[in-house]
Design an enzyme around this catalytic site. Structure first.
Site, PDB file in Angstrom:
ATOM      1  N   LYS A  36       0.848  -1.203   0.000  1.00 50.32           N
ATOM      2  CA  LYS A  36       0.000   0.000   0.000  1.00 50.32           C
ATOM      3  C   LYS A  36       0.883   1.253   0.000  1.00 50.32           C
ATOM      4  O   LYS A  36       2.082   1.167   0.280  1.00 50.32           O
ATOM      5  CB  LYS A  36      -0.905  -0.025   1.244  1.00 50.32           C
ATOM      6  CG  LYS A  36      -0.146   0.096   2.558  1.00 50.32           C
ATOM      7  CD  LYS A  36      -1.047  -0.190   3.759  1.00 50.32           C
ATOM      8  CE  LYS A  36      -0.260  -0.088   5.053  1.00 50.32           C
ATOM      9  NZ  LYS A  36      -1.028  -0.589   6.210  1.00 50.32           N
ATOM     10  N   ARG A 134     -11.021  -0.868  14.615  1.00 46.13           N
ATOM     11  CA  ARG A 134     -11.008  -0.191  13.329  1.00 46.13           C
ATOM     12  C   ARG A 134     -11.892  -1.019  12.407  1.00 46.13           C
ATOM     13  O   ARG A 134     -13.090  -1.040  12.572  1.00 46.13           O
ATOM     14  CB  ARG A 134      -9.551  -0.051  12.830  1.00 46.13           C
ATOM     15  CG  ARG A 134      -9.339   1.140  11.928  1.00 46.13           C
ATOM     16  CD  ARG A 134      -7.863   1.390  11.609  1.00 46.13           C
ATOM     17  NE  ARG A 134      -7.220   0.307  10.861  1.00 46.13           N
ATOM     18  CZ  ARG A 134      -5.952   0.351  10.468  1.00 46.13           C
ATOM     19  NH1 ARG A 134      -5.194   1.401  10.729  1.00 46.13           N
ATOM     20  NH2 ARG A 134      -5.416  -0.648   9.795  1.00 46.13           N
ATOM     21  N   TYR A 265      13.386  30.622   4.082  1.00 41.14           N
ATOM     22  CA  TYR A 265      12.148  31.288   4.500  1.00 41.14           C
ATOM     23  C   TYR A 265      12.114  31.554   6.003  1.00 41.14           C
ATOM     24  O   TYR A 265      12.561  30.713   6.798  1.00 41.14           O
ATOM     25  CB  TYR A 265      10.941  30.407   4.172  1.00 41.14           C
ATOM     26  CG  TYR A 265      10.650  30.249   2.702  1.00 41.14           C
ATOM     27  CD1 TYR A 265      10.420  31.349   1.890  1.00 41.14           C
ATOM     28  CD2 TYR A 265      10.579  28.979   2.140  1.00 41.14           C
ATOM     29  CE1 TYR A 265      10.127  31.186   0.542  1.00 41.14           C
ATOM     30  CE2 TYR A 265      10.283  28.802   0.792  1.00 41.14           C
ATOM     31  CZ  TYR A 265      10.061  29.911   0.002  1.00 41.14           C
ATOM     32  OH  TYR A 265       9.771  29.746  -1.323  1.00 41.14           O
ATOM     33  N   MET A 313       9.653  23.536  -0.270  1.00 39.41           N
ATOM     34  CA  MET A 313       8.918  22.507  -1.009  1.00 39.41           C
ATOM     35  C   MET A 313       9.847  21.721  -1.932  1.00 39.41           C
ATOM     36  O   MET A 313       9.731  20.499  -2.047  1.00 39.41           O
ATOM     37  CB  MET A 313       7.784  23.134  -1.828  1.00 39.41           C
ATOM     38  CG  MET A 313       6.873  22.094  -2.447  1.00 39.41           C
ATOM     39  SD  MET A 313       5.618  22.772  -3.546  1.00 39.41           S
ATOM     40  CE  MET A 313       4.543  23.617  -2.413  1.00 39.41           C
TER      41      MET A 313
HETATM   42  C1  PLP Z   1      -0.251  -1.642   6.871  1.00 38.30           C
HETATM   43  C2  PLP Z   1      -0.851  -2.908   7.324  1.00 38.30           C
HETATM   44  C3  PLP Z   1      -0.058  -4.059   7.482  1.00 38.30           C
HETATM   45  C4  PLP Z   1       1.451  -4.041   7.376  1.00 38.30           C
HETATM   46  O1  PLP Z   1       2.018  -3.506   8.538  1.00 38.30           O
HETATM   47  P1  PLP Z   1       3.595  -3.631   8.819  1.00 38.30           P
HETATM   48  O2  PLP Z   1       3.756  -3.199  10.203  1.00 38.30           O
HETATM   49  O3  PLP Z   1       4.258  -2.750   7.824  1.00 38.30           O
HETATM   50  O4  PLP Z   1       3.953  -5.046   8.609  1.00 38.30           O
HETATM   51  C5  PLP Z   1      -0.687  -5.250   7.778  1.00 38.30           C
HETATM   52  N1  PLP Z   1      -2.031  -5.307   7.926  1.00 38.30           N
HETATM   53  C6  PLP Z   1      -2.823  -4.217   7.811  1.00 38.30           C
HETATM   54  C7  PLP Z   1      -4.285  -4.349   8.002  1.00 38.30           C
HETATM   55  C8  PLP Z   1      -2.258  -2.979   7.539  1.00 38.30           C
HETATM   56  O5  PLP Z   1      -3.029  -1.903   7.445  1.00 38.30           O
END
Ligand code: PLP
Length: 369
Positions: A36, A134, A265, A313
């Protein structure tokens, strides 16, 4: 060679070594690699292809569009969608053979209808909320949700899954809490088994649990950070993972500044003695947080130089004194370096390595070696 001077160099052979080390620590458990957020800033397409080559069984992303990008770029391996998506995306989930993780019954009708149209069965996971509060249903709701899923002709349950709240910490409360989450997932699994509902996979372990809780492995682990080379607990890298990304740039210009002049800045840095500065073509939009203004450092030819004034930036200014710095010299922003890795950087600005890595910008050219 890339034209850009600011690059993220990603070492795929170190990545492969990391995966081997993780695999040796989880035995026969299947592996899900989390890509992700553009693979935590490493580039999700290249990292997914590399992961499949390294023997990863499955990929995971946060959103449907992240998964579609991978499918459109030749990834055929299973892809989990870790979080809920919108109802409008349900058709894409089916069309692209993505694997959603369910919290409720809202989309079942739609999934089933689309799957029927494509004339294929769809596999999905049930998410169990064991304490993170969650995504997911409480363990007491798992059986009802499972029965509902199985009441549709074109849906099948591939597994159940949960996510830990604090598997990286070794304080007493966190350890107790993590163990209770493991127990709750086992209970949820048992309830299904008692009702003759078999699932292929039980998955829970993120990076922390993969390293620190063998009990959490079940038959599948799901990690991101570890493979990118960082143990979630800086002090407990017991399998010696190595960071795979180095964020690098080159000096754009150097110039001298006089005592009393201010830099960048807001005039937050006033020069104490005549000195020289260098301007680097990397700013907060590339992933060098503005929190490093007057605080961070970079490394050139083995020596560390302080960031002075505010990070902009697109640019950052460092003080180089009277050292002989050439425009072709490589500048390390972070990488596999004791003082400049994502853990040490994160600590200095009250963050975590996840944020340091995933903030590496789209604009930064990725070079895979
Ligand atoms: C991001 C995420 C992971 C991975 O987490 P790490 O600590 O990087 O291994 C696993 N499961 C879910 C649901 C996540 O959101």
């Amino acid at each position: 060679m890339p034209l850009q001077t600011t690059i993220a160099e990603i070492n795929l052979s170190v990545f492969n070594d990391n995966i081997k080390k993780i695999k040796s620590c989880v035995g026969n458990a299947k592996t899900v690699f989390v890509v992700k957020a553009n693979a935590y800033g490493h580039g999700s397409i290249a990292m997914s292809h590399a992961a499949i080559k390294s023997g990863i069984d499955c990929l995971a992303v946060a959103t449907v569009s992240e998964a579609v990008l991978l499918r459109e770029n030749g990834i055929v391996a299973p892809i989990l969608i870790l979080f809920e998506h919108s109802i409008a995306e349900a058709e894409l989930v089916v069309y692209y053979r993505l694997t959603p993780i369910l919290t409720g019954t809202n989309y079942l009708e739609r999934y089933n209808e689309c799957s029927k149209r494509y004339n294929r069965k769809m596999s999905l996971y049930i998410k169990v909320d064991t304490g993170l509060s969650r995504m997911g249903v409480k363990p007491s709701g798992v059986l009802e949700l499972a029965k509902k899923v199985l009441s549709y002709d074109f849906l099948e349950i591939e597994g159940i899954s949960t996510h830990f709240a604090s598997s990286d910490s070794d304080d007493e409360y966190a350890v107790e809490f993590t163990n209770s989450q493991i127990t709750k997932l086992k209970e949820a699994h048992n309830i299904l088994l008692e009702n003759n509902i078999e699932v292929k996979n039980v998955q829970a372990a993120n990076s922390g649990a993969t390293l620190y809780y063998k009990d959490s492995h079940f038959n599948m682990v799901r990690f991101g950070l570890l493979a990118y080379g960082y143990a979630p607990n800086k002090l407990k890298n017991n399998i010696e993972l190595k960071p795979i990304m180095s964020l690098k740039t080159k000096v754009l210009i150097t110039k001298s500044v006089k005592k009393g002049e201010t830099v960048s800045y807001g005039m937050t840095h006033k020069v104490e003695n005549d000195t020289n500065i260098a301007v680097l073509p990397i700013g907060y939009s590339d992933g060098l947080s503005r929190l490093f203004s007057n605080k961070g450092q970079v490394k050139i030819k083995g020596k560390y130089y302080p960031i002075i004034g505010r990070v902009c930036m697109d640019q950052t200014i460092i003080e180089i004194g009277n050292d002989n710095i050439n425009l072709e010299d490589e500048v390390l922003i972070f990488g596999d370096d004791d003082k400049l890795n994502a853990h040490t950087l994160a600590e200095s600005v009250s963050s975590i390595p996840y944020e340091i890595l995933s903030r590496v910008g789209e604009r930064v050219y990725k070079v895979y070696i």
